[in-house]
Design an enzyme around this catalytic site. Structure first.
Site, short mmCIF file in Angstrom:
data_model
loop_
_atom_site.label_atom_id
_atom_site.label_comp_id
_atom_site.label_asym_id
_atom_site.label_seq_id
_atom_site.Cartn_x
_atom_site.Cartn_y
_atom_site.Cartn_z
N CYS A 161 0.84 -1.21 0.00
CA CYS A 161 0.00 0.00 0.00
C CYS A 161 0.87 1.25 0.00
CB CYS A 161 -0.92 0.01 1.22
SG CYS A 161 -2.11 -1.35 1.27
N HIS A 200 0.98 5.05 -1.46
CA HIS A 200 0.43 5.94 -0.43
C HIS A 200 1.33 6.04 0.80
CE1 HIS A 200 -3.32 6.51 -2.56
NE2 HIS A 200 -3.43 5.21 -2.74
N ARG A 215 -12.96 -0.29 -2.91
CA ARG A 215 -11.72 0.45 -3.14
C ARG A 215 -10.50 -0.38 -2.71
NH1 ARG A 215 -9.46 3.39 -6.50
NH2 ARG A 215 -8.30 1.45 -6.47
N CYS A 275 -7.44 -2.09 -4.93
CA CYS A 275 -6.02 -1.82 -4.66
C CYS A 275 -5.22 -3.12 -4.65
CB CYS A 275 -5.86 -1.11 -3.31
SG CYS A 275 -6.31 0.64 -3.34
#
Length: 273
Positions: free
Chosen positions: A182, A186, A230, A234
């Site tokens: 992730c 991010h 969402r 991802c």
């Protein structure tokens, strides 16, 4: 008629954002153009249609028991919606688990309306039809009742603390054929992929960003996406196997991002490219 108005606004906004891009040499950056595009779409956001449908479903007698969801307890008492979304995921004593909005709504649909739990979990990933679409609409309606409120997830219960730590580990976990995590997208400030800004979600990204912007309407595919959708996408983009809907992994990630978003203002329902 409502759909026709929304369609015209989408076309108009698309034309305007192209015009904005054309004058970027005069000082308007691509980021500014995208921001203007979203601002224009916000007037007549198609998410309003999902919100309206969700309100109808919330108040409609449904399921084998033929009752409404109006006594569903989302953490602030039966039927209390304002502020519930901005405190989820949280621990629920009646289930002994940390639950997000979507899994809690399924719990209420099962216990109050009599729906079959396995059937709902099977249908949930199919966001465009059947009970999967209904869950998206109800989630959008409930979440919207906390618009403008600020996130304040509890870390009082031991299971909430555990989920935060699990979510943190998952957020930083690298793997898959491209060795992604992730944090690949991010985990730093100022990230971007093509024209899409990538907020740093390892800390509080600010009002209406990251966790505070979902559920959101995706203009690119004309779909309303919840946080579960969402997160699953991802994982797909990372070339990981997608988690099961409502898995502990996705809820733990929600806890991690939600706690990090403490004090951020919810802008749900947002609009995305």
């Amino acid at each position: 008629m409502k759909h026709a108005v929304v369609h015209r606004r989408l076309l108009a906004a698309a034309s305007l954002v192209l015009a904005s891009s054309a004058v970027s040499a005069q000082g308007n950056s691509a980021t500014d153009a995208i921001a203007k595009y979203r601002e224009m779409l916000q007037d007549g956001n198609p998410a309003e249609l999902f919100e309206m449908k969700g309100e109808e479903l919330w108040k409609q007698k449904r399921g084998p028991k033929n009752v409404t969801l109006e006594q569903c307890d989302l953490g602030k008492g039966p039927g209390v919606l304002a502020g519930a979304f901005t405190e989820l995921p949280r621990f629920f004593k009646d289930t002994g688990k940390v639950m997000d909005l979507e899994t809690r709504l399924i719990h209420c649909m099962v216990t109050q309306q009599g729906f079959n739990e396995a059937d709902l979990y099977k249908a949930a990933p199919t966001i465009g039809k059947g009970e999967g679409a209904n869950l998206v609409a109800i989630t959008t309606y409930v979440a919207t009742q906390s618009k403008g409120m600020r996130f304040n997830l509890s870390q009082a219960h031991e299971k909430e603390k555990t989920m935060y730590e699990v979510g943190k580990r998952l957020f930083f976990q690298r793997g898959g054929p491209h060795d992604f995590a992730c944090t690949t997208c991010h985990g730093t400030d100022g990230g971007r992929i093509r024209l899409q800004d990538l907020p740093n979600l390892t800390k509080n990204p600010g009002d209406g960003i990251g966790f505070a912007a979902w559920p959101a309407y995706r203009v690119s595919n004309s779909q309303m996406w919840t946080m579960q959708k969402r997160l699953n996408d991802c994982y797909r983009q990372q070339r990981f196997p997608e988690p099961q809907f409502g898995s502990d992994a996705t809820i733990a990630l929600g806890v991690y991002m939600g706690v990090n978003a403490k004090g951020a203002e919810s802008i749900v329902p947002a609009i995305k490219r």
